[in-house]
Design an enzyme around this catalytic site. Structure first.
Site, PDB file in Angstrom:
ATOM      1  N   ASP A   1      -0.584   3.009  -2.939  1.00 53.27           N
ATOM      2  CA  ASP A   1      -1.995   3.354  -2.704  1.00 53.27           C
ATOM      3  C   ASP A   1      -2.114   4.579  -1.802  1.00 53.27           C
ATOM      4  O   ASP A   1      -2.953   5.453  -2.023  1.00 53.27           O
ATOM      5  CB  ASP A   1      -2.719   2.179  -2.056  1.00 53.27           C
ATOM      6  CG  ASP A   1      -2.481   0.864  -2.776  1.00 53.27           C
ATOM      7  OD1 ASP A   1      -2.223   0.897  -3.987  1.00 53.27           O
ATOM      8  OD2 ASP A   1      -2.563  -0.188  -2.123  1.00 53.27           O
TER       9      ASP A   1
ATOM     10  N   ALA B   1       0.799  -1.234   0.000  1.00 46.84           N
ATOM     11  CA  ALA B   1       0.000   0.000   0.000  1.00 46.84           C
ATOM     12  C   ALA B   1       0.829   1.279   0.000  1.00 46.84           C
ATOM     13  O   ALA B   1       0.280   2.360   0.189  1.00 46.84           O
ATOM     14  CB  ALA B   1      -0.995   0.029   1.164  1.00 46.84           C
TER      15      ALA B   1
END
Length: 314
Positions: A255, A252
């Site tokens: 992200d 992540a």
């Protein structure tokens, strides 16, 4: 409050714990971005399909608790969410294993409500999705999605495309290259990385990779902790601050970068300031295991009010 539609898939996540065990959570690249957007104060809705099972119930409840909008989540009878497992090495690099071939999210572009979902995109300020999102759908589904995004752009929305690339999601690289080019052609913001693009275009340098993307606002994250930001043809480089703690899991990172970048742009920052915000949040996220870090670990001051002539256009 400005609003972002995040389109994609959330899966059940199994991550390494002590003693060879795994703990259960959930995650998916665009869902991770939606959660971090909500934590940064943006209005984020998640658009996906789930089953009618207890795990899907748990996901939706968790998203709502994070402040992510769930009104666009389709629930399909008899379907289940996908599953993935993360293994990390002693440097924090991750390896993924997936079980998702029949996941509910793959049906999103082929549902009775698909047309209404796509028409709703015009009500958002930004539509955000990744290359992983595009790999979920067949050719017809991608065509419907791109047509919906084009209609939304005509109504004033902006399309942000993240090049997050996983080769296993594509039948072959030529199909992936063609779909990437279609996304590049209509994207207002492209959030790319050399890690994503080099498997598609082996051996190309940073400038050659950038030349493949025609948009006016492009961020290319480099192998070192830095990015090249291209705005209206002019290149700038931003460097990330050193990570303060040991890197334990790079899941992540991209992200969270995307979330901080988009949130900063919506809040009035220009592209260079937004890239710095992205590096800041990602530098914290990689110091924690799993895709979604604890709320208490969220750093303060991710988005700094604009003080330069690098003004926003969103």
């Amino acid at each position: 409050m400005k609003r972002v539609a995040c389109i994609g898939e959330c899966m059940v996540e199994l991550k390494q714990a002590e003693g060879g065990l795994f703990s259960r959570g959930y995650g998916g690249d665009t869902l991770n971005t939606a959660v971090y957007l909500a934590r940064l104060g943006a209005g984020a809705d998640y658009i996906t399909a789930l089953g009618d099972d207890s795990l899907s119930d748990e996901m939706v409840a968790g998203w709502a608790a994070e402040g992510v909008g769930i009104s666009r989540v389709s629930r399909l009878s008899g379907k289940l969410p996908g599953l993935y497992m993360i293994q990390t090495d002693d440097r924090g690099e991750r390896r993924f294993f997936h079980w998702r071939e029949s996941a509910a999210a793959r049906s999103l572009m082929d549902l009775p409500e698909t047309h209404a979902i796509l028409n709703s995109l015009a009500s958002y300020d930004v539509v955000y999705l990744s290359a992983i999102t595009l790999s979920l759908y067949n050719e017809g589904g991608r065509a419907r999605l791109f047509a919906g995004i084009k209609r939304a752009r005509e109504a004033g929305a902006r399309f942000a495309f993240d090049t997050n690339f996983r080769a296993r999601g594509w039948p072959d690289l030529n199909v992936a290259r063609a779909v990437f080019q279609d996304a590049f052609e209509i994207a207002d913001i492209v959030l790319a990385s050399t890690e994503d693009l080099l498997p598609l275009y082996p051996g190309e340098g940073d400038h050659a990779l950038l030349a493949r993307i025609p948009g006016r606002e492009v961020v290319l994250k480099l192998s070192q902790p830095a990015s090249i930001v291209r705005v209206d043809g002019t290149l700038h480089q931003t460097k990330a601050e050193p990570v303060a703690k040991p890197v334990v899991d790079t899941t992540a990172a991209g992200d969270s970068f995307a979330a901080a970048y988009i949130a900063a742009r919506l809040d009035g920052s220009g592209p260079l300031e937004a890239a710095c915000a992205g590096h800041h949040l990602a530098g914290v996220v990689v110091c924690h295991p799993g895709a979604i870090i604890p709320r208490a670990a969220m750093p303060a001051g991710v988005i700094v009010k604009p003080t330069t002539s690098d003004k926003a256009t969103l």
